[in-house]
Design a protein around this motif. Structure first.
Motif, PDB file in Angstrom:
ATOM      1  N   ILE A 121     107.277  26.822  14.757  1.00 34.31           N
ATOM      2  CA  ILE A 121     107.945  27.822  15.577  1.00 34.31           C
ATOM      3  C   ILE A 121     108.431  27.234  16.907  1.00 34.31           C
ATOM      4  CG2 ILE A 121     105.876  28.698  16.734  1.00 34.31           C
ATOM      5  CD1 ILE A 121     108.703  30.870  15.252  1.00 34.31           C
ATOM      6  N   GLU A 122     107.757  26.207  17.401  1.00 31.53           N
ATOM      7  CA  GLU A 122     108.194  25.573  18.645  1.00 31.53           C
ATOM      8  C   GLU A 122     109.557  24.908  18.497  1.00 31.53           C
ATOM      9  OE1 GLU A 122     105.391  24.964  17.100  1.00 31.53           O
ATOM     10  OE2 GLU A 122     103.680  25.378  18.417  1.00 31.53           O
ATOM     11  N   GLN A 123     109.924  24.554  17.257  1.00 29.60           N
ATOM     12  CA  GLN A 123     111.196  23.886  17.009  1.00 29.60           C
ATOM     13  C   GLN A 123     112.294  24.854  16.581  1.00 29.60           C
ATOM     14  OE1 GLN A 123     110.534  20.652  14.237  1.00 29.60           O
ATOM     15  NE2 GLN A 123     108.565  20.165  15.184  1.00 29.60           N
ATOM     16  N   ALA A 124     111.948  26.119  16.368  1.00 30.65           N
ATOM     17  CA  ALA A 124     112.937  27.128  15.974  1.00 30.65           C
ATOM     18  C   ALA A 124     113.803  27.506  17.169  1.00 30.65           C
ATOM     19  CB  ALA A 124     112.219  28.362  15.431  1.00 30.65           C
ATOM     20  N   PRO A 125     114.955  28.099  16.932  1.00 31.01           N
ATOM     21  CA  PRO A 125     115.754  28.592  18.062  1.00 31.01           C
ATOM     22  C   PRO A 125     114.903  29.480  18.968  1.00 31.01           C
ATOM     23  CG  PRO A 125     117.000  28.761  16.024  1.00 31.01           C
ATOM     24  CD  PRO A 125     115.608  28.354  15.638  1.00 31.01           C
ATOM     25  N   ARG A 126     115.002  29.238  20.264  1.00 29.31           N
ATOM     26  CA  ARG A 126     114.124  29.938  21.208  1.00 29.31           C
ATOM     27  C   ARG A 126     114.258  31.452  21.089  1.00 29.31           C
ATOM     28  NH1 ARG A 126     113.719  28.642  27.719  1.00 29.31           N
ATOM     29  NH2 ARG A 126     111.944  30.048  28.157  1.00 29.31           N
ATOM     30  N   ALA A 127     115.459  31.919  20.814  1.00 31.42           N
ATOM     31  CA  ALA A 127     115.676  33.367  20.714  1.00 31.42           C
ATOM     32  C   ALA A 127     114.900  33.985  19.561  1.00 31.42           C
ATOM     33  CB  ALA A 127     117.169  33.653  20.549  1.00 31.42           C
ATOM     34  N   LEU A 128     114.504  33.160  18.579  1.00 38.06           N
ATOM     35  CA  LEU A 128     113.800  33.673  17.400  1.00 38.06           C
ATOM     36  C   LEU A 128     112.301  33.407  17.447  1.00 38.06           C
ATOM     37  CD1 LEU A 128     116.428  32.646  14.704  1.00 38.06           C
ATOM     38  CD2 LEU A 128     115.960  34.949  15.545  1.00 38.06           C
ATOM     39  N   ASP A 129     111.813  32.969  18.592  1.00 40.63           N
ATOM     40  CA  ASP A 129     110.385  32.760  18.791  1.00 40.63           C
ATOM     41  C   ASP A 129     109.794  34.004  19.444  1.00 40.63           C
ATOM     42  OD1 ASP A 129     107.828  32.023  19.511  1.00 40.63           O
ATOM     43  OD2 ASP A 129     108.405  30.197  20.571  1.00 40.63           O
ATOM     44  N   PHE A 130     109.030  34.764  18.658  1.00 38.99           N
ATOM     45  CA  PHE A 130     108.447  36.018  19.145  1.00 38.99           C
ATOM     46  C   PHE A 130     106.920  35.964  19.125  1.00 38.99           C
ATOM     47  CE2 PHE A 130     112.722  37.305  17.871  1.00 38.99           C
ATOM     48  CZ  PHE A 130     113.107  38.102  18.952  1.00 38.99           C
ATOM     49  N   ARG A 131     106.362  34.788  19.365  1.00 41.21           N
ATOM     50  CA  ARG A 131     104.897  34.703  19.414  1.00 41.21           C
ATOM     51  C   ARG A 131     104.339  35.569  20.540  1.00 41.21           C
ATOM     52  NH1 ARG A 131     104.077  28.439  19.860  1.00 41.21           N
ATOM     53  NH2 ARG A 131     106.109  28.697  20.914  1.00 41.21           N
ATOM     54  N   GLN A 132     105.075  35.676  21.614  1.00 42.39           N
ATOM     55  CA  GLN A 132     104.740  36.590  22.697  1.00 42.39           C
ATOM     56  C   GLN A 132     105.749  37.727  22.689  1.00 42.39           C
ATOM     57  OE1 GLN A 132     101.951  36.159  24.555  1.00 42.39           O
ATOM     58  NE2 GLN A 132     101.561  34.301  23.352  1.00 42.39           N
ATOM     59  N   ALA A 133     105.286  38.944  22.904  1.00 37.97           N
ATOM     60  CA  ALA A 133     106.190  40.094  22.884  1.00 37.97           C
ATOM     61  C   ALA A 133     107.302  39.913  23.911  1.00 37.97           C
ATOM     62  CB  ALA A 133     105.418  41.374  23.162  1.00 37.97           C
TER      63      ALA A 133
END
Length: 335
Positions: free
Chosen positions: A222-234
């Motif tokens: 997930i760290e390498q995914a597009p930042r906009a698609l990182d929802f680990r934090q709300a």
């Protein structure tokens, strides 16, 4: 007044079942056709909030636009080119169909009239089971297997839970897994201001046909995914368009992973939990009505195109006489 109750009713020509929790001001409406949830109401301050963006009337229940709240069995989402191989045998789910018209999506039971079994309400819950034995050899092209399906909906103090039981009643192993396709609306605005949280450490990479890439290439940290698609934090969804699966979910002490959707304006938060599998989020950018007015949060036992993936083979295999259960559910929080 009894805390929980259940009744059977009609919506136009469609049979429905209504589960009620009077103490918490909640109700769930379920259609016999497709075992589709068509209403999830929560009373707040005397006002009823509709949290489900389901089918609105009898004709929509029949025509199933955008597969709202679809029960997806024996496969969820897509099978690449509508073809798969199982135990060395190749199968075609759309024989005779060519080119762009080939598409196998969301399983076989969206248009089935389920049987209603064991409706029951007491002081702790209201519960109903929808059953079907429609999946049989010769019924659906390219799927010569026999699966009995039972989906139990339970409304209790913790919210709504689903228990899907799939039993192989045939004489050979079968590929089979469960998915649910719910759309939620936590406020009256577009989804842009809503906050989304997805507890996953991997992003599922897909090709232009929304089929996950082969093997390990499908999984991106997930760290390498597009930042906009990182929802680990709300965080607010904003203008991001989402139609992606997330894998390697993070589970709480109770063994459940929770994907959360919250509207800061209303204070309403939906948590969709599951005990295994992958979670898919979709911001309803391509639906037939009410674009970006709801978010689909889909718990799936395995990923799209699992029938063709060696890394999913053990998860989807169901031996003769065996039964497998998948559980998921919805919790409602109001600030």
């Amino acid at each position: 007044m009894t805390a929980f109750s259940i009744e059977q009713a009609r919506l136009g020509t469609q049979d429905i079942v209504i589960l009620r929790d009077a103490a918490r001001g909640r109700s769930v409406r379920l259609a016999r056709h497709g075992a589709a949830l068509i209403g999830l109401e929560q009373t707040i301050g005397g006002a009823v909030h509709q949290l489900a963006d389901g089918y609105r009337d009898g004709p929509e229940i029949e025509s199933r636009p955008s597969s709202r709240y679809a029960i997806m069995v024996p496969f969820a989402n897509r099978i690449d080119d509508a073809r798969y191989t199982f135990d060395g045998q190749s199968y075609d789910l759309q024989p005779g169909v060519q080119g762009a018209e080939r598409a196998a999506r969301h399983g076989f039971v969206r248009g089935v009239d389920f049987d209603i079994a064991a409706p029951h309400a007491d002081a702790q819950s209201a519960q109903v089971t929808f059953t079907t034995s429609v999946i049989r050899p010769g019924k659906f092209a390219g799927y010569p297997f026999a699966i009995d399906l039972a989906v139990t909906f339970t409304l209790d103090a913790s919210g709504l839970s689903l228990s899907a039981r799939m039993r192989n009643v045939g004489d050979k192993a079968a590929p089979c897994f469960f998915g649910w396709h719910p759309y939620f609306r936590v406020g009256n605005s577009s989804v842009d201001t809503w906050e989304l949280e997805i507890p996953a450490t991997a992003f599922v990479r897909m090709n232009t046909d929304s089929i996950p890439l082969a093997g390990a290439e499908a999984y991106l940290a997930i760290e390498q995914a597009p930042r906009a698609l990182d929802f680990r934090q709300a965080k607010p969804i904003g203008a991001t368009k989402i139609d992606n699966a997330y894998a390697h979910l993070v589970y709480g002490a109770d063994g459940r992973a929770r994907t959360r959707l919250r509207d800061p304006a209303s204070g309403i938060r939906i948590s969709v939990w599951q005990e295994r599998g992958v979670a898919l989020a979709f911001t309803a950018d391509t639906v037939t009505r009410d674009v970006r007015r709801s978010v689909a949060l889909e718990p799936m036992e395995s990923m799209s195109n699992a029938f063709n993936r060696p890394d999913c083979a053990d998860a989807i295999r169901l031996e003769p006489g065996a039964e497998r259960e998948f559980r998921c559910g919805v919790e409602i929080d109001v600030a």
